[in-house]
Write an enzyme that holds these catalytic residues in place. Structure first.
Site, PDB file in Angstrom:
ATOM      1  N   GLU A 113       0.836  -1.199   0.000  1.00 56.29           N
ATOM      2  CA  GLU A 113       0.000   0.000   0.000  1.00 56.29           C
ATOM      3  C   GLU A 113       0.871   1.249   0.000  1.00 56.29           C
ATOM      4  O   GLU A 113       2.071   1.183   0.306  1.00 56.29           O
ATOM      5  CB  GLU A 113      -0.928  -0.001   1.218  1.00 56.29           C
ATOM      6  CG  GLU A 113      -1.903  -1.149   1.186  1.00 56.29           C
ATOM      7  CD  GLU A 113      -3.011  -1.051   2.228  1.00 56.29           C
ATOM      8  OE1 GLU A 113      -3.880  -1.921   2.236  1.00 56.29           O
ATOM      9  OE2 GLU A 113      -2.987  -0.092   3.036  1.00 56.29           O
ATOM     10  N   ILE A 124       1.919  -2.264  -8.251  1.00 58.29           N
ATOM     11  CA  ILE A 124       1.372  -3.582  -8.579  1.00 58.29           C
ATOM     12  C   ILE A 124       1.726  -3.947 -10.017  1.00 58.29           C
ATOM     13  O   ILE A 124       1.194  -3.353 -10.972  1.00 58.29           O
ATOM     14  CB  ILE A 124      -0.152  -3.598  -8.365  1.00 58.29           C
ATOM     15  CG1 ILE A 124      -0.514  -3.094  -6.959  1.00 58.29           C
ATOM     16  CG2 ILE A 124      -0.692  -5.000  -8.620  1.00 58.29           C
ATOM     17  CD1 ILE A 124       0.122  -3.864  -5.828  1.00 58.29           C
ATOM     18  N   ARG A 162      10.022 -14.749  -4.032  1.00 61.63           N
ATOM     19  CA  ARG A 162      11.425 -14.418  -3.737  1.00 61.63           C
ATOM     20  C   ARG A 162      12.365 -15.511  -4.223  1.00 61.63           C
ATOM     21  O   ARG A 162      13.490 -15.233  -4.652  1.00 61.63           O
ATOM     22  CB  ARG A 162      11.590 -14.221  -2.233  1.00 61.63           C
ATOM     23  CG  ARG A 162      10.959 -12.952  -1.702  1.00 61.63           C
ATOM     24  CD  ARG A 162      10.818 -12.996  -0.190  1.00 61.63           C
ATOM     25  NE  ARG A 162      10.201 -11.784   0.323  1.00 61.63           N
ATOM     26  CZ  ARG A 162       9.659 -11.667   1.530  1.00 61.63           C
ATOM     27  NH1 ARG A 162       9.655 -12.716   2.354  1.00 61.63           N
ATOM     28  NH2 ARG A 162       9.124 -10.524   1.908  1.00 61.63           N
ATOM     29  N   HIS A 186       2.250   1.460   3.431  1.00 62.87           N
ATOM     30  CA  HIS A 186       2.610   0.218   4.113  1.00 62.87           C
ATOM     31  C   HIS A 186       3.264  -0.723   3.112  1.00 62.87           C
ATOM     32  O   HIS A 186       2.589  -1.421   2.366  1.00 62.87           O
ATOM     33  CB  HIS A 186       1.387  -0.425   4.757  1.00 62.87           C
ATOM     34  CG  HIS A 186       0.776   0.433   5.830  1.00 62.87           C
ATOM     35  ND1 HIS A 186       1.307   0.527   7.088  1.00 62.87           N
ATOM     36  CD2 HIS A 186      -0.289   1.279   5.791  1.00 62.87           C
ATOM     37  CE1 HIS A 186       0.579   1.379   7.808  1.00 62.87           C
ATOM     38  NE2 HIS A 186      -0.377   1.850   7.046  1.00 62.87           N
ATOM     39  N   GLU A 233       9.688  -7.358  -2.990  1.00 61.33           N
ATOM     40  CA  GLU A 233       9.665  -8.676  -2.339  1.00 61.33           C
ATOM     41  C   GLU A 233      10.577  -8.706  -1.109  1.00 61.33           C
ATOM     42  O   GLU A 233      11.161  -9.741  -0.784  1.00 61.33           O
ATOM     43  CB  GLU A 233      10.063  -9.800  -3.306  1.00 61.33           C
ATOM     44  CG  GLU A 233       9.399  -9.750  -4.664  1.00 61.33           C
ATOM     45  CD  GLU A 233       7.922 -10.067  -4.634  1.00 61.33           C
ATOM     46  OE1 GLU A 233       7.388 -10.309  -3.546  1.00 61.33           O
ATOM     47  OE2 GLU A 233       7.306 -10.053  -5.714  1.00 61.33           O
ATOM     48  N   GLY A 234      10.688  -7.561  -0.441  1.00 60.00           N
ATOM     49  CA  GLY A 234      11.510  -7.480   0.763  1.00 60.00           C
ATOM     50  C   GLY A 234      12.791  -6.718   0.525  1.00 60.00           C
ATOM     51  O   GLY A 234      13.614  -7.110  -0.306  1.00 60.00           O
TER      52      GLY A 234
END
Length: 393
Positions: free
Chosen positions: A142, A172, A252, A145, A372-373
Protein backbone atom coordinates in the site's frame (compact mmCIF):
# COMPACT_ATOMS: atom_id res chain seq x y z
CA UNK A 1 43.76 -41.90 -16.20
CA UNK A 2 40.84 -39.90 -17.53
CA UNK A 3 41.47 -36.37 -18.71
CA UNK A 4 39.78 -33.42 -17.03
CA UNK A 5 36.99 -31.63 -18.86
CA UNK A 6 37.92 -28.35 -20.50
CA UNK A 7 37.43 -25.17 -18.50
CA UNK A 8 34.09 -23.64 -19.54
CA UNK A 9 33.91 -19.85 -19.41
CA UNK A 10 30.12 -19.97 -19.25
CA UNK A 11 30.13 -22.60 -16.46
CA UNK A 12 33.46 -22.51 -14.61
CA UNK A 13 32.21 -24.56 -11.65
CA UNK A 14 30.59 -27.25 -13.78
CA UNK A 15 27.16 -26.56 -12.29
CA UNK A 16 25.54 -27.98 -15.42
CA UNK A 17 26.67 -31.41 -14.22
CA UNK A 18 23.96 -31.09 -11.54
CA UNK A 19 21.21 -30.68 -14.13
CA UNK A 20 19.19 -33.40 -15.79
CA UNK A 21 18.49 -33.52 -19.51
CA UNK A 22 14.96 -32.31 -18.74
CA UNK A 23 16.35 -29.38 -16.75
CA UNK A 24 18.53 -28.36 -19.69
CA UNK A 25 15.63 -28.74 -22.11
CA UNK A 26 13.45 -26.41 -20.02
CA UNK A 27 16.28 -23.87 -19.83
CA UNK A 28 16.86 -24.09 -23.57
CA UNK A 29 13.20 -23.57 -24.40
CA UNK A 30 12.94 -20.44 -22.28
CA UNK A 31 16.29 -19.09 -23.46
CA UNK A 32 15.30 -19.54 -27.11
CA UNK A 33 11.93 -17.87 -26.55
CA UNK A 34 13.55 -14.88 -24.84
CA UNK A 35 16.17 -14.57 -27.58
CA UNK A 36 13.47 -14.56 -30.24
CA UNK A 37 10.71 -12.53 -28.61
CA UNK A 38 12.34 -10.22 -26.08
CA UNK A 39 15.96 -9.43 -26.83
CA UNK A 40 15.41 -7.89 -30.29
CA UNK A 41 12.87 -5.42 -28.87
CA UNK A 42 13.53 -4.87 -25.18
CA UNK A 43 15.82 -1.84 -25.54
CA UNK A 44 13.07 -0.08 -27.50
CA UNK A 45 10.46 -1.10 -24.91
CA UNK A 46 12.68 0.13 -22.12
CA UNK A 47 13.36 3.46 -23.81
CA UNK A 48 9.67 4.06 -24.51
CA UNK A 49 8.61 2.87 -21.06
CA UNK A 50 6.10 0.41 -22.48
CA UNK A 51 5.51 -3.32 -22.79
CA UNK A 52 3.48 -3.55 -25.98
CA UNK A 53 1.71 -6.76 -26.86
CA UNK A 54 1.75 -8.00 -23.27
CA UNK A 55 -1.26 -10.25 -23.83
CA UNK A 56 0.38 -11.90 -26.80
CA UNK A 57 3.57 -12.37 -24.77
CA UNK A 58 1.54 -13.89 -21.94
CA UNK A 59 -0.10 -16.38 -24.30
CA UNK A 60 3.29 -17.34 -25.71
CA UNK A 61 4.69 -17.80 -22.20
CA UNK A 62 1.68 -19.97 -21.45
CA UNK A 63 2.32 -22.05 -24.54
CA UNK A 64 5.84 -22.93 -23.36
CA UNK A 65 4.59 -23.76 -19.87
CA UNK A 66 6.23 -20.82 -18.07
CA UNK A 67 3.15 -19.55 -16.19
CA UNK A 68 2.57 -21.23 -12.83
CA UNK A 69 5.05 -23.79 -14.09
CA UNK A 70 5.86 -25.36 -10.71
CA UNK A 71 2.16 -25.80 -9.81
CA UNK A 72 0.38 -29.11 -10.26
CA UNK A 73 -2.81 -29.59 -12.29
CA UNK A 74 -5.20 -27.05 -13.82
CA UNK A 75 -3.13 -26.80 -17.00
CA UNK A 76 0.11 -26.01 -15.15
CA UNK A 77 3.36 -27.65 -16.19
CA UNK A 78 4.13 -29.28 -12.85
CA UNK A 79 7.82 -28.53 -13.29
CA UNK A 80 10.39 -28.83 -10.52
CA UNK A 81 11.51 -25.85 -8.46
CA UNK A 82 14.92 -26.02 -10.13
CA UNK A 83 13.33 -25.91 -13.57
CA UNK A 84 11.22 -22.94 -12.55
CA UNK A 85 14.38 -21.26 -11.27
CA UNK A 86 16.23 -21.90 -14.51
CA UNK A 87 13.32 -20.32 -16.38
CA UNK A 88 13.47 -17.25 -14.14
CA UNK A 89 17.21 -16.95 -14.77
CA UNK A 90 16.75 -17.03 -18.53
CA UNK A 91 13.82 -14.60 -18.47
CA UNK A 92 15.69 -12.08 -16.34
CA UNK A 93 18.77 -12.42 -18.52
CA UNK A 94 16.50 -10.82 -21.11
CA UNK A 95 14.86 -8.29 -18.77
CA UNK A 96 13.70 -8.10 -15.16
CA UNK A 97 10.32 -6.82 -16.31
CA UNK A 98 9.61 -10.02 -18.25
CA UNK A 99 10.61 -12.17 -15.28
CA UNK A 100 8.38 -10.00 -13.06
CA UNK A 101 5.43 -10.62 -15.39
CA UNK A 102 5.94 -14.36 -14.99
CA UNK A 103 6.67 -14.23 -11.25
CA UNK A 104 3.60 -12.18 -10.39
CA UNK A 105 1.38 -14.32 -12.57
CA UNK A 106 2.64 -17.67 -11.31
CA UNK A 107 4.29 -17.26 -7.92
CA UNK A 108 1.89 -14.69 -6.50
CA UNK A 109 -1.55 -14.64 -8.13
CA UNK A 110 -1.75 -18.25 -9.33
CA UNK A 111 0.07 -19.63 -6.29
CA UNK A 112 -2.36 -17.87 -3.93
CA UNK A 113 -5.38 -19.31 -5.71
CA UNK A 114 -3.79 -22.76 -6.07
CA UNK A 115 -2.78 -23.02 -2.41
CA UNK A 116 -5.59 -21.16 -0.64
CA UNK A 117 -8.48 -21.04 -3.10
CA UNK A 118 -11.67 -23.04 -3.39
CA UNK A 119 -12.04 -25.64 -6.09
CA UNK A 120 -14.42 -23.32 -7.90
CA UNK A 121 -11.85 -20.49 -7.83
CA UNK A 122 -9.15 -22.82 -9.10
CA UNK A 123 -11.26 -24.14 -11.95
CA UNK A 124 -12.39 -20.67 -12.97
CA UNK A 125 -9.00 -18.97 -13.06
CA UNK A 126 -6.01 -21.29 -13.09
CA UNK A 127 -6.38 -22.96 -16.52
CA UNK A 128 -6.84 -19.60 -18.22
CA UNK A 129 -3.94 -18.09 -16.30
CA UNK A 130 -1.66 -21.04 -17.08
CA UNK A 131 -2.44 -20.56 -20.76
CA UNK A 132 -1.84 -16.81 -20.59
CA UNK A 133 -5.43 -16.15 -21.60
CA UNK A 134 -6.03 -14.38 -18.27
CA UNK A 135 -3.49 -12.15 -16.53
CA UNK A 136 -3.32 -11.82 -12.76
CA UNK A 137 -1.89 -9.37 -10.27
CA UNK A 138 -1.30 -9.42 -6.51
CA UNK A 139 -2.39 -6.55 -4.28
CA UNK A 140 -0.52 -6.38 -0.96
CA UNK A 141 1.72 -3.28 -0.86
CA UNK A 142 0.00 0.00 0.00
CA UNK A 143 1.10 3.64 -0.38
CA UNK A 144 1.92 3.87 3.34
CA UNK A 145 2.61 0.22 4.11
CA UNK A 146 5.37 -1.59 2.23
CA UNK A 147 7.67 -3.50 4.56
CA UNK A 148 4.94 -3.63 7.25
CA UNK A 149 1.94 -5.25 5.56
CA UNK A 150 0.29 -5.81 8.92
CA UNK A 151 -0.51 -2.10 8.93
CA UNK A 152 -2.57 -2.26 5.74
CA UNK A 153 -5.63 -0.03 5.56
CA UNK A 154 -7.52 -1.79 2.78
CA UNK A 155 -10.51 -3.39 4.42
CA UNK A 156 -13.40 -5.66 3.58
CA UNK A 157 -16.72 -5.69 5.38
CA UNK A 158 -19.61 -8.09 5.16
CA UNK A 159 -22.83 -6.65 3.80
CA UNK A 160 -25.52 -9.30 3.84
CA UNK A 161 -24.16 -12.16 1.79
CA UNK A 162 -21.54 -9.99 0.08
CA UNK A 163 -18.14 -8.52 0.82
CA UNK A 164 -17.40 -4.83 0.18
CA UNK A 165 -13.73 -3.91 -0.38
CA UNK A 166 -12.30 -0.41 -0.03
CA UNK A 167 -8.68 0.70 -0.19
CA UNK A 168 -5.62 1.25 -2.35
CA UNK A 169 -2.64 -0.84 -3.36
CA UNK A 170 0.58 0.49 -4.91
CA UNK A 171 3.40 -0.69 -7.18
CA UNK A 172 1.37 -3.58 -8.58
CA UNK A 173 2.95 -5.41 -11.52
CA UNK A 174 0.43 -6.31 -14.27
CA UNK A 175 -2.25 -4.23 -12.49
CA UNK A 176 -3.74 -2.26 -15.39
CA UNK A 177 -3.78 -5.26 -17.75
CA UNK A 178 -4.94 -7.87 -15.25
CA UNK A 179 -8.19 -9.81 -15.54
CA UNK A 180 -8.08 -10.86 -11.89
CA UNK A 181 -6.46 -9.41 -8.78
CA UNK A 182 -5.68 -11.28 -5.58
CA UNK A 183 -6.20 -8.52 -3.00
CA UNK A 184 -5.37 -8.76 0.70
CA UNK A 185 -7.54 -6.79 3.11
CA UNK A 186 -8.36 -6.39 6.77
CA UNK A 187 -11.59 -7.97 7.97
CA UNK A 188 -13.17 -8.56 11.37
CA UNK A 189 -11.76 -12.09 11.11
CA UNK A 190 -8.21 -10.95 10.35
CA UNK A 191 -6.38 -10.42 7.05
CA UNK A 192 -8.07 -12.28 4.20
CA UNK A 193 -7.38 -12.68 0.51
CA UNK A 194 -10.00 -11.95 -2.14
CA UNK A 195 -10.20 -13.00 -5.77
CA UNK A 196 -11.33 -9.83 -7.52
CA UNK A 197 -12.31 -9.78 -11.21
CA UNK A 198 -10.95 -6.48 -12.50
CA UNK A 199 -14.18 -5.65 -14.32
CA UNK A 200 -15.94 -5.37 -10.95
CA UNK A 201 -17.66 -1.98 -10.45
CA UNK A 202 -15.50 0.27 -8.27
CA UNK A 203 -12.21 -1.36 -9.31
CA UNK A 204 -9.67 0.68 -11.26
CA UNK A 205 -5.93 0.35 -11.92
CA UNK A 206 -4.27 3.54 -13.16
CA UNK A 207 -0.82 2.82 -14.60
CA UNK A 208 2.23 4.34 -12.89
CA UNK A 209 4.34 6.37 -15.31
CA UNK A 210 7.73 8.13 -15.17
CA UNK A 211 9.59 5.11 -13.84
CA UNK A 212 13.36 4.98 -14.26
CA UNK A 213 13.49 1.24 -13.53
CA UNK A 214 11.49 -1.76 -14.78
CA UNK A 215 10.41 0.38 -17.71
CA UNK A 216 9.56 -2.63 -19.88
CA UNK A 217 6.91 -3.67 -17.36
CA UNK A 218 3.36 -2.66 -16.46
CA UNK A 219 3.15 -1.18 -12.95
CA UNK A 220 -0.06 0.20 -11.51
CA UNK A 221 -1.99 1.40 -8.52
CA UNK A 222 -5.11 -0.52 -7.53
CA UNK A 223 -8.08 1.50 -6.34
CA UNK A 224 -10.98 -0.32 -4.69
CA UNK A 225 -13.95 1.96 -4.18
CA UNK A 226 -16.56 -0.14 -2.39
CA UNK A 227 -16.04 -3.10 -4.68
CA UNK A 228 -18.88 -5.53 -4.02
CA UNK A 229 -18.02 -9.20 -4.23
CA UNK A 230 -19.98 -12.37 -3.54
CA UNK A 231 -19.29 -14.37 -0.39
CA UNK A 232 -17.31 -16.97 -2.34
CA UNK A 233 -14.74 -14.39 -3.53
CA UNK A 234 -12.69 -14.86 -0.35
CA UNK A 235 -9.82 -17.37 -0.34
CA UNK A 236 -11.23 -19.94 2.10
CA UNK A 237 -8.07 -21.73 3.20
CA UNK A 238 -6.10 -19.00 4.98
CA UNK A 239 -6.51 -16.17 7.47
CA UNK A 240 -3.75 -13.79 8.55
CA UNK A 241 -0.42 -12.71 7.13
CA UNK A 242 0.67 -16.32 6.68
CA UNK A 243 -1.19 -16.25 3.37
CA UNK A 244 0.49 -13.36 1.57
CA UNK A 245 3.88 -14.03 3.18
CA UNK A 246 3.96 -17.61 1.89
CA UNK A 247 3.21 -16.27 -1.60
CA UNK A 248 6.04 -13.75 -1.25
CA UNK A 249 8.45 -16.49 -0.21
CA UNK A 250 7.62 -18.40 -3.40
CA UNK A 251 8.16 -15.28 -5.51
CA UNK A 252 11.42 -14.42 -3.74
CA UNK A 253 12.73 -17.85 -4.64
CA UNK A 254 12.34 -16.97 -8.33
CA UNK A 255 14.24 -13.73 -7.76
CA UNK A 256 17.17 -15.67 -6.29
CA UNK A 257 17.61 -17.24 -9.73
CA UNK A 258 16.46 -14.30 -11.82
CA UNK A 259 18.99 -11.84 -10.43
CA UNK A 260 21.77 -14.13 -11.62
CA UNK A 261 20.32 -13.96 -15.12
CA UNK A 262 20.68 -10.18 -15.16
CA UNK A 263 24.22 -10.53 -13.77
CA UNK A 264 25.12 -13.11 -16.43
CA UNK A 265 23.90 -10.87 -19.23
CA UNK A 266 26.07 -8.01 -17.97
CA UNK A 267 29.10 -10.24 -17.46
CA UNK A 268 28.77 -11.68 -20.97
CA UNK A 269 28.37 -8.23 -22.55
CA UNK A 270 31.40 -6.88 -20.72
CA UNK A 271 33.55 -9.91 -21.58
CA UNK A 272 32.73 -9.70 -25.28
CA UNK A 273 33.44 -5.97 -25.22
CA UNK A 274 36.72 -6.29 -23.33
CA UNK A 275 38.14 -8.90 -25.68
CA UNK A 276 37.49 -6.73 -28.74
CA UNK A 277 38.05 -3.19 -27.41
CA UNK A 278 41.69 -2.14 -27.73
CA UNK A 279 43.54 0.49 -25.72
CA UNK A 280 47.30 1.03 -25.48
CA UNK A 281 47.82 -1.47 -28.26
CA UNK A 282 45.98 -4.50 -26.92
CA UNK A 283 42.47 -5.66 -25.84
CA UNK A 284 41.50 -4.20 -22.48
CA UNK A 285 40.82 -7.79 -21.34
CA UNK A 286 44.59 -8.21 -21.28
CA UNK A 287 45.15 -5.75 -18.45
CA UNK A 288 45.54 -7.02 -14.91
CA UNK A 289 42.92 -4.77 -13.30
CA UNK A 290 40.34 -5.76 -15.93
CA UNK A 291 41.08 -9.45 -15.41
CA UNK A 292 40.71 -8.99 -11.65
CA UNK A 293 37.26 -7.50 -12.27
CA UNK A 294 36.23 -10.47 -14.40
CA UNK A 295 37.54 -12.94 -11.84
CA UNK A 296 35.59 -11.27 -9.04
CA UNK A 297 32.43 -11.02 -11.15
CA UNK A 298 32.66 -14.68 -12.16
CA UNK A 299 33.15 -15.84 -8.58
CA UNK A 300 30.05 -14.02 -7.35
CA UNK A 301 27.95 -14.91 -10.39
CA UNK A 302 28.53 -18.64 -10.18
CA UNK A 303 28.43 -18.77 -6.38
CA UNK A 304 25.00 -17.17 -6.73
CA UNK A 305 23.86 -19.74 -9.29
CA UNK A 306 25.12 -22.54 -7.06
CA UNK A 307 23.25 -21.06 -4.09
CA UNK A 308 20.07 -20.80 -6.19
CA UNK A 309 20.43 -24.42 -7.28
CA UNK A 310 20.91 -25.56 -3.69
CA UNK A 311 17.78 -23.71 -2.57
CA UNK A 312 15.87 -25.17 -5.49
CA UNK A 313 16.79 -28.71 -4.48
CA UNK A 314 15.67 -27.95 -0.94
CA UNK A 315 12.35 -26.61 -2.25
CA UNK A 316 11.86 -29.74 -4.35
CA UNK A 317 12.51 -31.82 -1.22
CA UNK A 318 10.02 -29.77 0.81
CA UNK A 319 12.81 -28.52 3.10
CA UNK A 320 13.22 -24.87 2.08
CA UNK A 321 12.67 -22.44 4.96
CA UNK A 322 11.69 -18.77 4.48
CA UNK A 323 14.92 -17.70 6.19
CA UNK A 324 16.87 -19.58 3.53
CA UNK A 325 14.96 -17.76 0.80
CA UNK A 326 15.90 -14.48 2.51
CA UNK A 327 19.52 -15.64 2.51
CA UNK A 328 19.38 -16.19 -1.25
CA UNK A 329 17.46 -13.04 -2.12
CA UNK A 330 19.71 -10.83 0.00
CA UNK A 331 22.94 -12.26 -1.40
CA UNK A 332 22.07 -12.73 -5.04
CA UNK A 333 20.40 -9.41 -5.78
CA UNK A 334 23.08 -7.48 -3.91
CA UNK A 335 25.84 -9.29 -5.79
CA UNK A 336 24.02 -8.99 -9.12
CA UNK A 337 23.91 -5.21 -8.80
CA UNK A 338 27.61 -5.12 -8.04
CA UNK A 339 28.34 -7.29 -11.09
CA UNK A 340 26.30 -4.93 -13.29
CA UNK A 341 28.12 -1.89 -11.93
CA UNK A 342 31.53 -3.51 -12.41
CA UNK A 343 30.61 -4.55 -15.96
CA UNK A 344 29.69 -0.94 -16.65
CA UNK A 345 33.13 0.23 -15.55
CA UNK A 346 34.76 -2.23 -17.95
CA UNK A 347 32.72 -0.80 -20.81
CA UNK A 348 33.30 2.84 -19.93
CA UNK A 349 30.91 5.29 -21.56
CA UNK A 350 29.55 2.58 -23.84
CA UNK A 351 28.18 0.89 -20.74
CA UNK A 352 25.43 3.51 -20.42
CA UNK A 353 24.18 2.98 -23.96
CA UNK A 354 21.05 0.94 -24.66
CA UNK A 355 23.04 -0.76 -27.41
CA UNK A 356 24.28 -2.87 -24.50
CA UNK A 357 22.14 -4.40 -21.72
CA UNK A 358 24.26 -3.32 -18.77
CA UNK A 359 22.70 -0.05 -17.63
CA UNK A 360 19.20 -1.41 -18.28
CA UNK A 361 19.85 -4.38 -16.02
CA UNK A 362 21.53 -2.21 -13.39
CA UNK A 363 18.56 0.14 -13.12
CA UNK A 364 16.09 -2.75 -13.13
CA UNK A 365 17.93 -4.43 -10.28
CA UNK A 366 17.54 -1.31 -8.16
CA UNK A 367 13.84 -2.22 -8.06
CA UNK A 368 14.48 -5.92 -7.61
CA UNK A 369 16.69 -5.04 -4.64
CA UNK A 370 13.75 -3.56 -2.73
CA UNK A 371 10.66 -5.39 -3.95
CA UNK A 372 9.66 -8.68 -2.34
CA UNK A 373 11.51 -7.48 0.76
CA UNK A 374 14.18 -4.80 1.08
CA UNK A 375 17.79 -5.54 1.97
CA UNK A 376 17.10 -4.38 5.50
CA UNK A 377 14.09 -6.66 5.95
CA UNK A 378 15.99 -9.73 4.80
CA UNK A 379 18.89 -8.79 7.06
CA UNK A 380 16.46 -8.64 9.97
CA UNK A 381 14.89 -11.98 9.02
CA UNK A 382 18.34 -13.55 9.13
CA UNK A 383 19.32 -11.57 12.22
CA UNK A 384 16.31 -12.89 14.11
CA UNK A 385 17.06 -16.44 12.97
CA UNK A 386 20.69 -16.16 14.01
CA UNK A 387 20.23 -14.42 17.36
CA UNK A 388 16.75 -15.46 18.42
CA UNK A 389 15.86 -11.81 19.00
CA UNK A 390 13.16 -10.01 16.98
CA UNK A 391 14.50 -6.58 15.95
CA UNK A 392 11.60 -5.66 13.67
CA UNK A 393 9.88 -3.62 16.37
Amino acid sequence: MSSLPAFAVEDPLGIDDLLSDEDRAVRGTVRDWAADRVLPHVAEWYESGELPGIRELARELGSIGALGMSLQGYGCAGASAVQYGLACLELEAADSGIRSLVSVQGSLAMYAIHRFGSEEQKQRWLPAMAAGEAIGCFGLTEPDHGSDPAGMRTHAKRDGGDWVLTGRKMWITNGSVADVAVVWARTDEGIRGFVVPTDSPGFSAPEIKHKLSLRASVTSELVLDEVRLPADAVLPEVTGLRGPLSCLSHARYGIVWGAMGAARACFDAALEYATSREQFGKPIAGFQITQAKFADMAVELHKGVLLAHHLGRRMDAGRLRPEQVSFGKLNNVREAIEICRTARTVMGANGISLEYPVMRHATNLESVLTYEGTVEMHQLVLGKALTGIDAFR
